[in-house]
Scaffold this active site. Structure first.
Site, PDB file in Angstrom:
ATOM      1  N   SER A  47       0.835  -1.194   0.000  1.00  0.00           N
ATOM      2  CA  SER A  47       0.000   0.000   0.000  1.00  0.00           C
ATOM      3  C   SER A  47       0.877   1.254   0.000  1.00  0.00           C
ATOM      4  O   SER A  47       1.804   1.349  -0.793  1.00  0.00           O
ATOM      5  CB  SER A  47      -0.951  -0.044   1.203  1.00  0.00           C
ATOM      6  OG  SER A  47      -1.943   0.942   1.106  1.00  0.00           O
ATOM      7  N   ASP A 190      -4.250  -3.357  -3.683  1.00  0.00           N
ATOM      8  CA  ASP A 190      -3.470  -3.238  -2.454  1.00  0.00           C
ATOM      9  C   ASP A 190      -3.030  -4.593  -1.900  1.00  0.00           C
ATOM     10  O   ASP A 190      -3.860  -5.447  -1.588  1.00  0.00           O
ATOM     11  CB  ASP A 190      -4.352  -2.511  -1.433  1.00  0.00           C
ATOM     12  CG  ASP A 190      -3.646  -2.179  -0.140  1.00  0.00           C
ATOM     13  OD1 ASP A 190      -2.472  -2.549   0.014  1.00  0.00           O
ATOM     14  OD2 ASP A 190      -4.283  -1.544   0.711  1.00  0.00           O
TER      15      ASP A 190
END
Length: 323
Positions: A47, A190
């Site tokens: 992320s 992510d």
């Protein structure tokens, strides 16, 4: 597979990455009691941690290409300046989609996130260059989730070449709130969905010292829960966050168990396991920022919080879980 002894592990957390930037600065500028400083041989991120990690590896590689040794303390200073100067509001990284647009997208099967994140993608492409990553003395990998297969994998410039930037951007994309990143007709997102802090890849590649910077506290206060968990989107995000945080906590507990076994039984030689030293930096409570409504003052406050918390943890030295 190459082995890397000193690893920097960076978790996800959206714009809370400002806290991580402050902590990174503290880690790279810290002198331990024995006079040593931490210079990462490998950097693993998911992320926003993939963005921060890519920035660090890029700057280290740029130094090598310029015929210099990377100045890691200065690189730590640079990442703080990057956040302070470039990420000053949500408008600097993305845009909220309008209600009518969202309703139309849902009705016609075209939903692609509650926000756009073009600004964040532009910042990644402007500050992370494949040639610099190739030259970096610190191996860099970002964690990505293939939403079609559910697989988590590491992406590096060695495996994906110049396409690595697509995977860095994919790693920053939180499903539902942000658009997916389509790469070779596969939906990527992510890596934090599956692995909020990539400890296992670092351990697998031989780390015996890990600096871990996470941005989620171990638990929320009851007051925060009462105010926010009646909101279905926030409850959904917390549910996912709880599951991914459990992965990180379990990995760290496994490190503690291995360290204990090595210490009491001399099993390091017998089993091939090793003692792993670590510094774990994470906030005690939820970081105070609205990820779609913030200003430069909020970012600077998070940077300061991360730096101060890191200094407090670094003062304890390297830990093994039994200290």
């Amino acid at each position: 597979m190459a082995s890397f002894k000193r690893a920097l592990v960076l978790s996800g957390g959206n714009v809370k990455g400002a806290y991580q930037a402050g902590a990174i600065k503290a880690v790279l500028n810290h002198t331990f009691a024995d006079g040593s400083m931490f210079t990462p041989e490998a950097i693993y991120g998911v992320s926003v941690g993939s963005m921060n990690g890519g920035f660090l590896a890029d700057r280290a590689g740029a130094a090598v290409l310029a015929g210099k040794q990377p100045d890691w303390p200065e690189i730590g200073n640079e990442i703080e300046a990057f956040w302070r100067d470039n990420i000053t509001s949500f408008g600097s990284i993305g845009k909220k989609r309008g209600t009518l647009e969202l309703v139309g997208d849902v009705l016609f099967g075209k939903f692609d996130g509650l926000t756009t994140m073009d600004g964040a993608a532009d910042l990644a492409r402007a500050n992370i260059r494949p040639d610099n990553l190739r030259a970096s003395p610190a191996y860099y990998a970002c964690g990505v989730t293939n939403m079609a297969t559910g697989d988590f994998f590491e992406a590096s410039v060695e495996t994906f070449g110049d396409d690595i930037l697509d995977y860095v951007i994919a790693s920053t994309r939180e499903p539902v709130t942000m658009p997916l990143m389509w790469i070779n007709d596969m939906p990527m997102a992510d890596g934090g969905i599956r692995n909020i802090a990539p400890l296992k890849p670092a351990i697998k590649r031989g780390a015996d010292q890990m600096a871990i910077i996470a941005m989620k506290p171990e638990q929320m206060t009851p007051d925060y829960a009462r105010k926010n968990f009646r909101n279905i989107l926030k409850l959904l995000k917390r549910t996912i966050g709880t599951l991914t945080s459990e992965v990180m906590n379990n990995d760290l507990n496994e490190v503690r168990k291995i360290n204990h076994a090595c210490k009491i039984g001399g099993q390091e030689i017998a089993s091939g396991k090793r003692i792993i030293e670590f510094v774990e930096i994470r906030p005690e409570d939820r970081l105070p920022i609205d990820v779609t409504d913030f200003d430069s003052g909020d970012i600077q406050a998070l940077i300061k919080m991360g730096e101060e918390e890191a200094k407090k943890q670094l003062a304890k030295g390297w830990l093994t879980g039994e200290d």
